[in-house]
Design a protein around this motif. Structure first.
Motif, PDB file in Angstrom:
ATOM      1  N   ASN A   1       9.245  65.415  61.582  1.00  0.00           N
ATOM      2  CA  ASN A   1       8.988  66.569  62.446  1.00  0.00           C
ATOM      3  C   ASN A   1       9.552  66.399  63.851  1.00  0.00           C
ATOM      4  O   ASN A   1       9.282  67.218  64.733  1.00  0.00           O
ATOM      5  CB  ASN A   1       7.479  66.821  62.519  1.00  0.00           C
ATOM      6  CG  ASN A   1       6.900  67.234  61.179  1.00  0.00           C
ATOM      7  OD1 ASN A   1       7.568  67.902  60.383  1.00  0.00           O
ATOM      8  ND2 ASN A   1       5.668  66.833  60.911  1.00  0.00           N
ATOM      9  N   GLY A   2      10.317  65.307  64.053  1.00  0.00           N
ATOM     10  CA  GLY A   2      11.007  65.124  65.323  1.00  0.00           C
ATOM     11  C   GLY A   2      10.214  64.432  66.400  1.00  0.00           C
ATOM     12  O   GLY A   2      10.621  64.451  67.574  1.00  0.00           O
ATOM     13  N   THR A   3       9.103  63.783  66.061  1.00  0.00           N
ATOM     14  CA  THR A   3       8.295  63.088  67.060  1.00  0.00           C
ATOM     15  C   THR A   3       8.776  61.645  67.195  1.00  0.00           C
ATOM     16  O   THR A   3       8.746  60.894  66.213  1.00  0.00           O
ATOM     17  CB  THR A   3       6.803  63.084  66.667  1.00  0.00           C
ATOM     18  OG1 THR A   3       6.343  64.427  66.546  1.00  0.00           O
ATOM     19  CG2 THR A   3       5.973  62.343  67.704  1.00  0.00           C
ATOM     20  N   PRO A   4       9.214  61.217  68.371  1.00  0.00           N
ATOM     21  CA  PRO A   4       9.610  59.810  68.560  1.00  0.00           C
ATOM     22  C   PRO A   4       8.448  58.885  68.220  1.00  0.00           C
ATOM     23  O   PRO A   4       7.327  59.064  68.701  1.00  0.00           O
ATOM     24  CB  PRO A   4       9.971  59.740  70.044  1.00  0.00           C
ATOM     25  CG  PRO A   4      10.343  61.144  70.407  1.00  0.00           C
ATOM     26  CD  PRO A   4       9.435  62.014  69.580  1.00  0.00           C
ATOM     27  N   THR A   5       8.713  57.909  67.369  1.00  0.00           N
ATOM     28  CA  THR A   5       7.666  57.052  66.816  1.00  0.00           C
ATOM     29  C   THR A   5       8.111  55.602  66.870  1.00  0.00           C
ATOM     30  O   THR A   5       9.283  55.296  66.639  1.00  0.00           O
ATOM     31  CB  THR A   5       7.368  57.445  65.353  1.00  0.00           C
ATOM     32  OG1 THR A   5       6.931  58.818  65.317  1.00  0.00           O
ATOM     33  CG2 THR A   5       6.307  56.562  64.739  1.00  0.00           C
TER      34      THR A   5
END
Length: 452
Positions: A142-146
């Motif tokens: 979903n495009g969340t930097p992790t």
């Protein structure tokens, strides 16, 4: 508005030498990579070149690849929710399967919102890392930097920055503290130096204050953490606590849990249906009635384990059989107890002092103290050293205060017990004592039943 490709369109000078910078099969730009939009003259985009959607998709994919490369999830890409078995392997007990499914649902719900924290605890191999990685992979999608790190690796990464010529410690530390989603796997396995404890607290505290999405997994319960960290992990306003009560998925032979400690597997044949009532041994009516009552009490406890149950009496009267039958009944329901003789328990604690031991004394003792159901066989046969007496008192006192289900067998008389332990065993609000005052079982049939 439909994008229209125009091969005759004059491109900016710097792009004239580019050939097929878009998708050659794209129906809009035919590989050119730019299009003119079919918009009215009054539209500010009229006559201007726009990047084609085929290139925009490539850019999006490139961005996700960059996120993946920075996430440390490369080897864990297959750990997604679709590859997790919510009910565990075939043959798992119902209570264990329910625990695993509840953990799956909690992790999946967290992945949809990424609000607050989630703390996943459980023994090795129960699925903690898979669920944590599934959350991380879903966030990346979903495009969340992790950032996914085991805690020992995190500390090594920080230490390495002291000698790095490209990345300062401050920059690396700040990056970890502020990642939109941080996954800390295997919390509690790190070397607990003062420096390590302080850095971990600073990370936890920063993310707690700023309410940054965080996932923590550990094989420890809350009592195993440093006090400042524990207080933040216990905040129900921010933290969703998930405990997995399931066996090691990688070791399907571990049917009863506590594989290193429990002797329940050795007593697997001791069940209620083969407990000998000894009607033909020439016992008195009172003795026979006492054996039947002891069995009924044990069966009732096995069905609803609450409080403490003590089987007292001479050797060979069936104390261990009834205690093991309780354990095997619960194991069949998927809620395996820890059954251990008291001398073996103390040996396990002593073994943790060995430099090659994989667990510390504190970790081993916590596992025993917090066992969901603990069966202590042969209380009183242990070495009565001051250290042994103190450890047993600590164990009994902890489970007494917490009112954790406990089964105890002993051949000692009250005056032979440690007074501190005895005072807890005779508290009728918590404990029921069953005296098996019969001769030792021999298997031989008597000529007739005595009566009084």
């Amino acid at each position: 508005m439909t994008p229209q490709a125009n091969q005759e369109t004059e491109l900016p000078q710097g792009l004239r030498s580019e050939v097929a910078i878009g998708d050659p099969n794209c129906p809009f730009c035919h590989g050119l990579g730019f299009v003119k939009l079919d918009v009215p003259f009054s539209d500010p985009r009229f006559g201007k070149l726009q990047i084609c959607t085929c290139r925009a998709l490539d850019a999006d994919l490139s961005g996700k690849n960059e996120l993946l490369s920075k996430s440390n999830l490369g080897a864990l890409q297959a750990y997604v929710f679709d590859t997790f078995h919510p009910r565990g392997r075939v043959g798992m007990g119902e209570m264990q399967a329910n625990s695993l499914e509840q953990a799956f649902n909690s992790a999946h719900n967290f992945a949809q919102t990424l609000k607050g924290w989630i703390f996943i605890s459980g023994r090795y191999g129960c699925g903690k890392t898979h669920l944590a990685a599934a959350i991380a992979n879903e966030a990346l999608k979903n495009g969340t930097p992790t950032l996914f790190l085991t805690v020992p690796d995190l500390l090594d990464w920080l230490r390495a920055s002291y000698s790095s010529s490209t990345d300062s410690f401050e920059d690396r530390f700040d990056e970890i503290r502020n990642y939109p989603l941080l996954v800390l796997d295997d919390f509690g396995t790190q070397n607990a130096t003062p420096w390590a404890q302080e850095k971990l607290f600073q990370i936890i505290n920063h993310r707690y204050i700023n309410q940054l999405s965080t996932v923590v997994t550990s094989n420890l319960d809350m009592n195993g953490f440093e006090g400042r960290i524990r207080s933040r992990l216990m905040d129900p306003e921010i933290v969703t606590k998930v405990e997995i009560n399931a066996p090691d998925y990688r070791n399907p032979t571990d049917e009863v849990g506590h594989l290193e400690l429990s002797s329940l597997a050795l007593h697997g044949k001791l069940r209620f249906d083969n407990f000998e009532l000894r009607r033909d041994e020439g016992l008195t009516r009172e003795e026979l009635a006492g054996i039947m009552e002891a069995k009924h009490i044990a069966e009732a406890f096995a069905a609803h384990p609450e409080g403490w149950l003590v089987f007292a009496g001479p050797y060979g009267t069936g104390k261990t059989h009834l205690a093991a039958a309780i354990g095997n009944y619960q194991a069949a329901l998927g809620n395996p107890p820890l059954m251990v003789s008291v001398p073996d328990l103390l040996d396990h604690l002593r073994a943790s002092f060995n430099p090659n031991s994989q667990v510390s004394l504190d970790q081993r003792f916590e596992e025993i103290k917090n066992a969901r159901i603990l069966i202590l066989d042969d209380l009183g046969t242990q070495s009565a050293t001051p250290w042994a007496r103190e450890k047993l008192y600590q164990l009994f006192n902890y489970r007494y205060v917490a009112e954790l289900p406990t089964v105890i067998t002993s051949s000692l008389t009250p005056d032979e017990l440690d007074p501190r332990i005895y005072s807890r065993l005779v508290d009728t609000r918590l404990t029921r004592i069953v005296n098996l005052a019969t001769p030792a079982y021999t298997g031989k049939k008597g000529k007739q039943t005595r009566s009084k």
